[in-house]
Design a protein around this motif. Sequence first.
Motif, PDB file in Angstrom:
ATOM      1  N   GLN A  40       0.850  -1.193   0.000  1.00  0.00           N
ATOM      2  CA  GLN A  40       0.000   0.000   0.000  1.00  0.00           C
ATOM      3  C   GLN A  40       0.880   1.235   0.000  1.00  0.00           C
ATOM      4  O   GLN A  40       1.767   1.376   0.830  1.00  0.00           O
ATOM      5  CB  GLN A  40      -0.900   0.000   1.229  1.00  0.00           C
ATOM      6  CG  GLN A  40      -1.871   1.160   1.286  1.00  0.00           C
ATOM      7  CD  GLN A  40      -2.715   1.126   2.545  1.00  0.00           C
ATOM      8  OE1 GLN A  40      -2.385   0.443   3.497  1.00  0.00           O
ATOM      9  NE2 GLN A  40      -3.804   1.870   2.549  1.00  0.00           N
ATOM     10  N   THR A  41       0.640   2.144  -0.943  1.00  0.00           N
ATOM     11  CA  THR A  41       1.445   3.354  -1.053  1.00  0.00           C
ATOM     12  C   THR A  41       0.769   4.516  -0.339  1.00  0.00           C
ATOM     13  O   THR A  41      -0.417   4.466  -0.016  1.00  0.00           O
ATOM     14  CB  THR A  41       1.669   3.729  -2.523  1.00  0.00           C
ATOM     15  OG1 THR A  41       0.397   4.082  -3.111  1.00  0.00           O
ATOM     16  CG2 THR A  41       2.275   2.567  -3.304  1.00  0.00           C
ATOM     17  N   LEU A  42       1.549   5.571  -0.119  1.00  0.00           N
ATOM     18  CA  LEU A  42       0.990   6.765   0.503  1.00  0.00           C
ATOM     19  C   LEU A  42      -0.066   7.401  -0.395  1.00  0.00           C
ATOM     20  O   LEU A  42      -1.086   7.915   0.102  1.00  0.00           O
ATOM     21  CB  LEU A  42       2.109   7.766   0.800  1.00  0.00           C
ATOM     22  CG  LEU A  42       1.673   9.096   1.414  1.00  0.00           C
ATOM     23  CD1 LEU A  42       0.930   8.888   2.723  1.00  0.00           C
ATOM     24  CD2 LEU A  42       2.876  10.008   1.626  1.00  0.00           C
ATOM     25  N   GLN A  43       0.139   7.383  -1.706  1.00  0.00           N
ATOM     26  CA  GLN A  43      -0.859   7.925  -2.627  1.00  0.00           C
ATOM     27  C   GLN A  43      -2.189   7.205  -2.477  1.00  0.00           C
ATOM     28  O   GLN A  43      -3.248   7.837  -2.465  1.00  0.00           O
ATOM     29  CB  GLN A  43      -0.356   7.797  -4.071  1.00  0.00           C
ATOM     30  CG  GLN A  43       0.687   8.820  -4.473  1.00  0.00           C
ATOM     31  CD  GLN A  43       0.080  10.180  -4.727  1.00  0.00           C
ATOM     32  OE1 GLN A  43       0.052  11.039  -3.846  1.00  0.00           O
ATOM     33  NE2 GLN A  43      -0.407  10.406  -5.922  1.00  0.00           N
ATOM     34  N   TYR A 166       0.448   7.563   8.367  1.00  0.00           N
ATOM     35  CA  TYR A 166       1.128   6.589   7.500  1.00  0.00           C
ATOM     36  C   TYR A 166       2.602   6.478   7.872  1.00  0.00           C
ATOM     37  O   TYR A 166       3.143   5.383   8.048  1.00  0.00           O
ATOM     38  CB  TYR A 166       0.967   7.039   6.046  1.00  0.00           C
ATOM     39  CG  TYR A 166       1.440   6.054   5.009  1.00  0.00           C
ATOM     40  CD1 TYR A 166       0.548   5.191   4.380  1.00  0.00           C
ATOM     41  CD2 TYR A 166       2.778   5.989   4.628  1.00  0.00           C
ATOM     42  CE1 TYR A 166       0.967   4.300   3.418  1.00  0.00           C
ATOM     43  CE2 TYR A 166       3.218   5.096   3.682  1.00  0.00           C
ATOM     44  CZ  TYR A 166       2.305   4.258   3.071  1.00  0.00           C
ATOM     45  OH  TYR A 166       2.747   3.366   2.116  1.00  0.00           O
ATOM     46  N   VAL A 167       3.264   7.623   7.995  1.00  0.00           N
ATOM     47  CA  VAL A 167       4.696   7.627   8.293  1.00  0.00           C
ATOM     48  C   VAL A 167       4.957   7.085   9.694  1.00  0.00           C
ATOM     49  O   VAL A 167       5.944   6.361   9.916  1.00  0.00           O
ATOM     50  CB  VAL A 167       5.263   9.052   8.136  1.00  0.00           C
ATOM     51  CG1 VAL A 167       6.697   9.129   8.647  1.00  0.00           C
ATOM     52  CG2 VAL A 167       5.214   9.480   6.674  1.00  0.00           C
ATOM     53  N   ASN A 168       4.091   7.380  10.638  1.00  0.00           N
ATOM     54  CA  ASN A 168       4.294   6.899  12.004  1.00  0.00           C
ATOM     55  C   ASN A 168       4.215   5.381  12.084  1.00  0.00           C
ATOM     56  O   ASN A 168       4.951   4.753  12.862  1.00  0.00           O
ATOM     57  CB  ASN A 168       3.280   7.528  12.952  1.00  0.00           C
ATOM     58  CG  ASN A 168       3.639   8.950  13.329  1.00  0.00           C
ATOM     59  OD1 ASN A 168       4.787   9.360  13.204  1.00  0.00           O
ATOM     60  ND2 ASN A 168       2.657   9.714  13.765  1.00  0.00           N
ATOM     61  N   VAL A 169       3.322   4.780  11.309  1.00  0.00           N
ATOM     62  CA  VAL A 169       3.253   3.316  11.314  1.00  0.00           C
ATOM     63  C   VAL A 169       4.568   2.734  10.817  1.00  0.00           C
ATOM     64  O   VAL A 169       5.129   1.806  11.426  1.00  0.00           O
ATOM     65  CB  VAL A 169       2.067   2.833  10.453  1.00  0.00           C
ATOM     66  CG1 VAL A 169       2.138   1.321  10.256  1.00  0.00           C
ATOM     67  CG2 VAL A 169       0.747   3.198  11.111  1.00  0.00           C
ATOM     68  N   LEU A 246       2.999  -1.435   4.052  1.00  0.00           N
ATOM     69  CA  LEU A 246       3.142  -0.040   3.657  1.00  0.00           C
ATOM     70  C   LEU A 246       4.471   0.174   2.933  1.00  0.00           C
ATOM     71  O   LEU A 246       5.498  -0.380   3.316  1.00  0.00           O
ATOM     72  CB  LEU A 246       3.070   0.872   4.883  1.00  0.00           C
ATOM     73  CG  LEU A 246       1.816   0.747   5.749  1.00  0.00           C
ATOM     74  CD1 LEU A 246       1.842   1.789   6.859  1.00  0.00           C
ATOM     75  CD2 LEU A 246       0.555   0.882   4.908  1.00  0.00           C
ATOM     76  N   THR A 247       4.404   1.012   1.909  1.00  0.00           N
ATOM     77  CA  THR A 247       5.592   1.367   1.148  1.00  0.00           C
ATOM     78  C   THR A 247       6.167   2.666   1.675  1.00  0.00           C
ATOM     79  O   THR A 247       5.433   3.631   1.896  1.00  0.00           O
ATOM     80  CB  THR A 247       5.245   1.533  -0.346  1.00  0.00           C
ATOM     81  OG1 THR A 247       4.675   0.313  -0.823  1.00  0.00           O
ATOM     82  CG2 THR A 247       6.477   1.871  -1.158  1.00  0.00           C
ATOM     83  N   ALA A 248       7.466   2.708   1.862  1.00  0.00           N
ATOM     84  CA  ALA A 248       8.105   3.929   2.352  1.00  0.00           C
ATOM     85  C   ALA A 248       7.910   5.059   1.346  1.00  0.00           C
ATOM     86  O   ALA A 248       8.254   4.917   0.179  1.00  0.00           O
ATOM     87  CB  ALA A 248       9.586   3.691   2.583  1.00  0.00           C
ATOM     88  N   PRO A 249       7.334   6.199   1.770  1.00  0.00           N
ATOM     89  CA  PRO A 249       7.073   7.301   0.831  1.00  0.00           C
ATOM     90  C   PRO A 249       8.297   8.176   0.631  1.00  0.00           C
ATOM     91  O   PRO A 249       9.228   8.184   1.443  1.00  0.00           O
ATOM     92  CB  PRO A 249       5.962   8.086   1.534  1.00  0.00           C
ATOM     93  CG  PRO A 249       6.250   7.878   2.996  1.00  0.00           C
ATOM     94  CD  PRO A 249       6.821   6.490   3.123  1.00  0.00           C
ATOM     95  N   GLN A 250       8.280   8.900  -0.457  1.00  0.00           N
ATOM     96  CA  GLN A 250       9.323   9.883  -0.740  1.00  0.00           C
ATOM     97  C   GLN A 250       8.842  11.268  -0.281  1.00  0.00           C
ATOM     98  O   GLN A 250       7.660  11.562  -0.315  1.00  0.00           O
ATOM     99  CB  GLN A 250       9.629   9.922  -2.243  1.00  0.00           C
ATOM    100  CG  GLN A 250      10.204   8.633  -2.790  1.00  0.00           C
ATOM    101  CD  GLN A 250      11.584   8.345  -2.244  1.00  0.00           C
ATOM    102  OE1 GLN A 250      12.362   9.263  -2.008  1.00  0.00           O
ATOM    103  NE2 GLN A 250      11.889   7.071  -2.031  1.00  0.00           N
ATOM    104  N   PRO A 251       9.755  12.131   0.149  1.00  0.00           N
ATOM    105  CA  PRO A 251       9.350  13.496   0.500  1.00  0.00           C
ATOM    106  C   PRO A 251       8.918  14.274  -0.730  1.00  0.00           C
ATOM    107  O   PRO A 251       9.363  13.985  -1.849  1.00  0.00           O
ATOM    108  CB  PRO A 251      10.613  14.094   1.134  1.00  0.00           C
ATOM    109  CG  PRO A 251      11.738  13.282   0.578  1.00  0.00           C
ATOM    110  CD  PRO A 251      11.190  11.897   0.364  1.00  0.00           C
TER     111      PRO A 251
END
Length: 484
Positions: A40-43, A166-169, A246-251
Motif C-alpha cells: 500500500q502506497t501513501l498515494q 502513514y509515516v508513524n506506522v 506499507l511502502t516507504a514514501p518519498q518526500p
Amino acid sequence: MTRSHPKRPRTEHSQSSRPVVRAMLPAVFLLGLAAPAGAQTLQEALAQTYVNNPTLATARAQLRVVDENVPQALAGWRPTVTLSGSAGYAEGTIRSRSQTTSGQRIGVTTDQDRTIGTVAATVTQPLYRGGRTTASTRRAENQVLAQRARLLATEQQVLQDTVSAYVNVIRFQEEVRLNLNNAQVLQRQLDATNERFRVGEITRTDVAQAESRLAGARASRADSEGQLQNARATFQRVIGIAPARLTAPQPLQPAARNGQDAAQVAALNNPAVVAALFDEAASRDFIDVQLSALLPQASLQAQAFRNDNQQLIGQRSIGESVTATVTVPLYQGGAEYSAVRQARQDATRLRQVVDDQRRVASAQAIQAWETLVSARATVDSVRAQIRAAEIALDGVQREAVVGSRTTLDVLNAEQELLNARVSLVRALANVVTASHSLAQAVGRLTARDLALPVALYDQEAYYRAVRDRWAGLGDYSVPQPVRD
C-alpha cells in the motif's frame, strides 16, 4: 527517502557479537528500499482518505449548507403568492321600519342565518428594499467563497493527518524491528558471556552488565510495540482501513525556494488567509444589509377576491385590486442605528483577523521550511554517525577479544549504534512529514496538487444546482462531473 549503503569494514568478529551488524542493517534502511509487490502506497492511503474520511465529508456538507444562503438572498427579488380563505356561520336580526298602504309606519324584524365565506389570491412584488437584496446576495456569495477556502483547509489538514499516520506506522515498525533485533543480539551475547564466565575469562560483573542491557532492550521493544499499536489505531481512524504492507514514501519536492519565499506564498495562498479575506468582504456587505432598514421600501401588490354573505344573505362581492406601497421609516426606536454601528465594528474586527491570519500563515511556512532543512541535515549527520559507530563497534569488538576492552565497552558501542539507527529512522520520517507540512502551509497539500487518483469533489456543483432554483425540496447533492 534515499537509499544509503554505509561501508562495512572487512574485519573478523567474535562469535558472540558478529550478528549485530547483519541483523540490524536491513531494518534500519528499509525506508529506502523499493516497494514490494502488493504494498500500500501513501498515494493510495491519501486517495482512500479523500474519498471516505468523515471529517472531510462533514466539511463538504457544511459547504452545501452555506451554498443555500445565496438562493435565500436572491428570494428578495422574487414575488410572494398567497391564497387565503375563510368560512363560517353568522346569525343576526335586522330591524327596519316600513310604511303600510294606509301610511302607518310599523317596525319589521327579520332574522338572518347565513353561511359566510371569503377567498383571496395575493401577489406581492418587492420593488425596492433599501438595497437589502443586493447586499444580502453579495454577502452570501462571499460567505460561500470563504467556506470553500475552509473546505480546502480541512482537506489539507486531513491529508496531513494521513501522512503523519502513514509515516508513524512505518517509523514504529522499524523501531520495533530494531529493538527486536537488538534484544536477540543481546540475548546471544548474554549466552556467550555466561559461557566465558563459567570458564573464568570474565567476572560476574560482566554477566550482570549484559543482563541489565538485555532487560533494557526488552523494555524498549515493549514500548515501541505499544507505540506501533497506537499508530495503527490512528491510521485506521484517519484513513478508514487497517494498515497492511506499507511502502516507504518519498518526500515532496519543496513548494518554495527558501523560507521567505514560502512565507510570501503562504500569505497569499493559505486557505485560512483566503477565508479571512472573504469573511471580511462579507462583513462589509452586512453593513449595507443593516443600512437598508433605514431606507424607503416599495412594493406592488395585486389581489383578486370574492366575499359571500358578509352582510346579507345572497350578497356577493367580487373584485381585483392593484396597490403600490411606499414605506419611509422615520424613527424606529434606534435599534437599527445600533445594528449598523455593530456591523461596522465587526468589519473592523475581521480586517484585523486578515492581518493575523497572514502573519500566522507566514510564520507556519517559515517554521515548516526550517523544520524540513533541519530534518535533512539531521539525516546526513546521523548517516555519518552510523558509519563512525559501525567502525567504532568493530574496533571495540576486536579489542574485547584480546582483553583490552570490557563487556561494558562492547555493550555501550552497540547501544550507540542502535541509537543512531533509530535516530535515522526518525529523521527520515521527519523529512517526509516536514515536506508535506511545508506544502500545507503554502496551500499546496490538496488532492489536485498531489494528483491523487480520485474523482475530485466539485465545490461548485451544489451551488450551481440551487442558486437560481425557485422551488424544490429534493436533495441536489448528487455527485456531478468535476470541472476542469
